[in-house]
Design a protein around this motif. Structure first.
Motif, PDB file in Angstrom:
ATOM      1  N   THR A   1      52.800  60.756  -1.250  1.00 42.75           N
ATOM      2  CA  THR A   1      51.728  61.542  -0.639  1.00 42.75           C
ATOM      3  C   THR A   1      50.358  61.065  -1.117  1.00 42.75           C
ATOM      4  O   THR A   1      49.434  60.885  -0.321  1.00 42.75           O
ATOM      5  CB  THR A   1      51.913  63.036  -0.952  1.00 42.75           C
ATOM      6  N   VAL A   2      50.225  60.835  -2.415  1.00 40.04           N
ATOM      7  CA  VAL A   2      48.955  60.331  -2.953  1.00 40.04           C
ATOM      8  C   VAL A   2      48.656  58.940  -2.396  1.00 40.04           C
ATOM      9  O   VAL A   2      47.526  58.651  -1.985  1.00 40.04           O
ATOM     10  CB  VAL A   2      48.984  60.327  -4.500  1.00 40.04           C
ATOM     11  N   ALA A   3      49.673  58.077  -2.346  1.00 43.89           N
ATOM     12  CA  ALA A   3      49.489  56.724  -1.802  1.00 43.89           C
ATOM     13  C   ALA A   3      49.060  56.774  -0.340  1.00 43.89           C
ATOM     14  O   ALA A   3      48.231  55.964   0.105  1.00 43.89           O
ATOM     15  CB  ALA A   3      50.771  55.922  -1.958  1.00 43.89           C
ATOM     16  N   TYR A   4      49.602  57.712   0.425  1.00 45.84           N
ATOM     17  CA  TYR A   4      49.212  57.872   1.829  1.00 45.84           C
ATOM     18  C   TYR A   4      47.713  58.124   1.943  1.00 45.84           C
ATOM     19  O   TYR A   4      47.011  57.451   2.698  1.00 45.84           O
ATOM     20  CB  TYR A   4      50.001  59.027   2.453  1.00 45.84           C
ATOM     21  N   PHE A   5      47.209  59.102   1.193  1.00 45.07           N
ATOM     22  CA  PHE A   5      45.793  59.433   1.275  1.00 45.07           C
ATOM     23  C   PHE A   5      44.919  58.292   0.764  1.00 45.07           C
ATOM     24  O   PHE A   5      43.913  57.945   1.385  1.00 45.07           O
ATOM     25  CB  PHE A   5      45.497  60.731   0.519  1.00 45.07           C
ATOM     26  N   VAL A   6      45.276  57.693  -0.351  1.00 42.21           N
ATOM     27  CA  VAL A   6      44.464  56.626  -0.933  1.00 42.21           C
ATOM     28  C   VAL A   6      44.450  55.397  -0.031  1.00 42.21           C
ATOM     29  O   VAL A   6      43.388  54.871   0.315  1.00 42.21           O
ATOM     30  CB  VAL A   6      44.966  56.260  -2.353  1.00 42.21           C
ATOM     31  N   CYS A   7      45.621  54.933   0.371  1.00 46.69           N
ATOM     32  CA  CYS A   7      45.704  53.703   1.174  1.00 46.69           C
ATOM     33  C   CYS A   7      45.079  53.865   2.548  1.00 46.69           C
ATOM     34  O   CYS A   7      44.341  52.988   3.004  1.00 46.69           O
ATOM     35  CB  CYS A   7      47.152  53.254   1.308  1.00 46.69           C
ATOM     36  N   PHE A   8      45.359  54.958   3.221  1.00 52.34           N
ATOM     37  CA  PHE A   8      44.795  55.144   4.555  1.00 52.34           C
ATOM     38  C   PHE A   8      43.277  55.266   4.503  1.00 52.34           C
ATOM     39  O   PHE A   8      42.576  54.700   5.342  1.00 52.34           O
ATOM     40  CB  PHE A   8      45.410  56.363   5.239  1.00 52.34           C
ATOM     41  N   ASN A   9      42.752  56.017   3.537  1.00 51.23           N
ATOM     42  CA  ASN A   9      41.299  56.167   3.452  1.00 51.23           C
ATOM     43  C   ASN A   9      40.614  54.876   3.032  1.00 51.23           C
ATOM     44  O   ASN A   9      39.548  54.546   3.535  1.00 51.23           O
ATOM     45  CB  ASN A   9      40.937  57.301   2.498  1.00 51.23           C
ATOM     46  N   LYS A  10      41.223  54.132   2.119  1.00 56.93           N
ATOM     47  CA  LYS A  10      40.588  52.922   1.616  1.00 56.93           C
ATOM     48  C   LYS A  10      40.696  51.746   2.587  1.00 56.93           C
ATOM     49  O   LYS A  10      39.717  51.053   2.844  1.00 56.93           O
ATOM     50  CB  LYS A  10      41.198  52.531   0.272  1.00 56.93           C
ATOM     51  N   PHE A  11      41.886  51.529   3.135  1.00 56.34           N
ATOM     52  CA  PHE A  11      42.112  50.325   3.929  1.00 56.34           C
ATOM     53  C   PHE A  11      41.997  50.531   5.439  1.00 56.34           C
ATOM     54  O   PHE A  11      41.715  49.585   6.168  1.00 56.34           O
ATOM     55  CB  PHE A  11      43.485  49.731   3.606  1.00 56.34           C
ATOM     56  N   LEU A  12      42.204  51.729   5.928  1.00 59.87           N
ATOM     57  CA  LEU A  12      42.176  51.964   7.376  1.00 59.87           C
ATOM     58  C   LEU A  12      41.027  52.859   7.825  1.00 59.87           C
ATOM     59  O   LEU A  12      40.925  53.192   8.994  1.00 59.87           O
ATOM     60  CB  LEU A  12      43.517  52.556   7.827  1.00 59.87           C
ATOM     61  N   GLY A  13      40.201  53.288   6.904  1.00 60.75           N
ATOM     62  CA  GLY A  13      39.033  54.069   7.270  1.00 60.75           C
ATOM     63  C   GLY A  13      39.298  55.554   7.522  1.00 60.75           C
ATOM     64  O   GLY A  13      38.426  56.255   7.998  1.00 60.75           O
ATOM     65  N   GLY A  14      40.472  56.026   7.221  1.00 60.10           N
ATOM     66  CA  GLY A  14      40.778  57.448   7.385  1.00 60.10           C
ATOM     67  C   GLY A  14      42.253  57.672   7.624  1.00 60.10           C
ATOM     68  O   GLY A  14      42.974  56.775   8.045  1.00 60.10           O
ATOM     69  N   THR A  15      42.694  58.872   7.354  1.00 57.95           N
ATOM     70  CA  THR A  15      44.097  59.229   7.540  1.00 57.95           C
ATOM     71  C   THR A  15      44.390  59.456   9.016  1.00 57.95           C
ATOM     72  O   THR A  15      43.483  59.479   9.848  1.00 57.95           O
ATOM     73  CB  THR A  15      44.421  60.503   6.749  1.00 57.95           C
ATOM     74  N   LEU A  16      45.652  59.677   9.327  1.00 59.64           N
ATOM     75  CA  LEU A  16      46.033  59.929  10.716  1.00 59.64           C
ATOM     76  C   LEU A  16      45.351  61.182  11.261  1.00 59.64           C
ATOM     77  O   LEU A  16      44.916  61.196  12.411  1.00 59.64           O
ATOM     78  CB  LEU A  16      47.552  60.069  10.823  1.00 59.64           C
ATOM     79  N   GLY A  17      45.259  62.211  10.453  1.00 68.35           N
ATOM     80  CA  GLY A  17      44.578  63.435  10.873  1.00 68.35           C
ATOM     81  C   GLY A  17      43.122  63.199  11.212  1.00 68.35           C
ATOM     82  O   GLY A  17      42.600  63.730  12.193  1.00 68.35           O
ATOM     83  N   ARG A  18      42.455  62.401  10.422  1.00 67.12           N
ATOM     84  CA  ARG A  18      41.058  62.092  10.712  1.00 67.12           C
ATOM     85  C   ARG A  18      40.920  61.282  11.996  1.00 67.12           C
ATOM     86  O   ARG A  18      39.964  61.460  12.741  1.00 67.12           O
ATOM     87  CB  ARG A  18      40.433  61.324   9.544  1.00 67.12           C
ATOM     88  N   TRP A  19      41.856  60.399  12.262  1.00 71.35           N
ATOM     89  CA  TRP A  19      41.827  59.625  13.508  1.00 71.35           C
ATOM     90  C   TRP A  19      42.076  60.536  14.701  1.00 71.35           C
ATOM     91  O   TRP A  19      41.400  60.447  15.720  1.00 71.35           O
ATOM     92  CB  TRP A  19      42.863  58.512  13.467  1.00 71.35           C
ATOM     93  N   ILE A  20      43.059  61.419  14.587  1.00 66.65           N
ATOM     94  CA  ILE A  20      43.409  62.299  15.695  1.00 66.65           C
ATOM     95  C   ILE A  20      42.287  63.280  16.020  1.00 66.65           C
ATOM     96  O   ILE A  20      41.950  63.484  17.185  1.00 66.65           O
ATOM     97  CB  ILE A  20      44.728  63.055  15.381  1.00 66.65           C
ATOM     98  N   PHE A  21      41.691  63.891  14.992  1.00 68.94           N
ATOM     99  CA  PHE A  21      40.661  64.904  15.214  1.00 68.94           C
ATOM    100  C   PHE A  21      39.249  64.332  15.229  1.00 68.94           C
ATOM    101  O   PHE A  21      38.291  65.094  15.350  1.00 68.94           O
ATOM    102  CB  PHE A  21      40.782  65.997  14.150  1.00 68.94           C
ATOM    103  N   GLY A  22      39.100  63.026  15.124  1.00 64.19           N
ATOM    104  CA  GLY A  22      37.774  62.420  15.187  1.00 64.19           C
ATOM    105  C   GLY A  22      36.884  62.811  14.038  1.00 64.19           C
ATOM    106  O   GLY A  22      35.689  63.015  14.224  1.00 64.19           O
ATOM    107  N   ALA A  23      37.437  62.903  12.849  1.00 65.22           N
ATOM    108  CA  ALA A  23      36.673  63.377  11.692  1.00 65.22           C
ATOM    109  C   ALA A  23      36.361  62.250  10.722  1.00 65.22           C
ATOM    110  O   ALA A  23      36.181  62.477   9.538  1.00 65.22           O
ATOM    111  CB  ALA A  23      37.457  64.474  10.974  1.00 65.22           C
ATOM    112  N   ARG A  24      36.295  61.017  11.220  1.00 63.89           N
ATOM    113  CA  ARG A  24      35.972  59.905  10.328  1.00 63.89           C
ATOM    114  C   ARG A  24      34.473  59.822  10.127  1.00 63.89           C
ATOM    115  O   ARG A  24      33.690  60.067  11.038  1.00 63.89           O
ATOM    116  CB  ARG A  24      36.500  58.597  10.921  1.00 63.89           C
ATOM    117  N   ARG A  25      34.070  59.501   8.915  1.00 67.78           N
ATOM    118  CA  ARG A  25      32.640  59.334   8.623  1.00 67.78           C
ATOM    119  C   ARG A  25      32.172  58.022   9.227  1.00 67.78           C
ATOM    120  O   ARG A  25      32.869  57.035   9.238  1.00 67.78           O
ATOM    121  CB  ARG A  25      32.394  59.325   7.128  1.00 67.78           C
ATOM    122  N   ARG A  26      30.964  58.052   9.714  1.00 66.48           N
ATOM    123  CA  ARG A  26      30.426  56.846  10.373  1.00 66.48           C
ATOM    124  C   ARG A  26      29.410  56.171   9.514  1.00 66.48           C
ATOM    125  O   ARG A  26      28.809  56.602   8.681  1.00 66.48           O
ATOM    126  CB  ARG A  26      29.821  57.232  11.715  1.00 66.48           C
TER     127      ARG A  26
END
Length: 86
Positions: free
Chosen positions: A61-86
Motif C-alpha cells: 500500500t505504501v509502495a503504491y502511493f509512493v511510486c504512483f505519485n513519484k513516477f506517474l504524477g498521481g495515483t489512480l484516484g487522482r487520475w480518475i477524479f482529475g485531482a492532479r496538481r499542475r
C-alpha cells in the motif's frame, strides 16, 4: 486574467478528498485480497491478515502511493477524479 493564469487554477478540494477515499479503499481491498489469496488468508466474509502477511499488505500500500505519485504524477484516484496538481 490571461488564459494561462486561468488554466493553472488548482483542482477543487473535494476532488482530492474523493481521490484519497477511492485510493485507500481500492488499495485496502485490492492488495488485501491479493495478499490473502497467496497466503491463505481468505475467509467466507473477505480476508484476514496477520503477521508478515499484514506487513506485506502495508508495504504494498505504501509502495503504491509512493511510486504512483513519484513516477506517474498521481495515483489512480487522482487520475480518475482529475485531482492532479499542475
Amino acid at each position: 486574467m490571461t488564459d494561462t493564469q486561468q488554466n493553472s487554477k488548482a483542482p477543487a478540494g473535494w476532488r482530492f478528498l474523493l481521490a484519497a477515499v477511492f485510493d485507500i479503499i481500492s488499495a485496502f481491498l485490492g492488495f488485501g485480497f491479493l495478499v490473502a489469496s497467496f497466503t491463505g488468508g481468505l475467509t467466507e466474509h473477505g480476508f484476514s491478515l496477520s503477521g508478515w502477511a499484514a506487513l506485506l499488505w502495508y508495504a504494498l500500500t505504501v509502495a503504491y502511493f509512493v511510486c504512483f505519485n513519484k513516477f506517474l504524477g498521481g495515483t489512480l484516484g487522482r487520475w480518475i477524479f482529475g485531482a492532479r496538481r499542475r
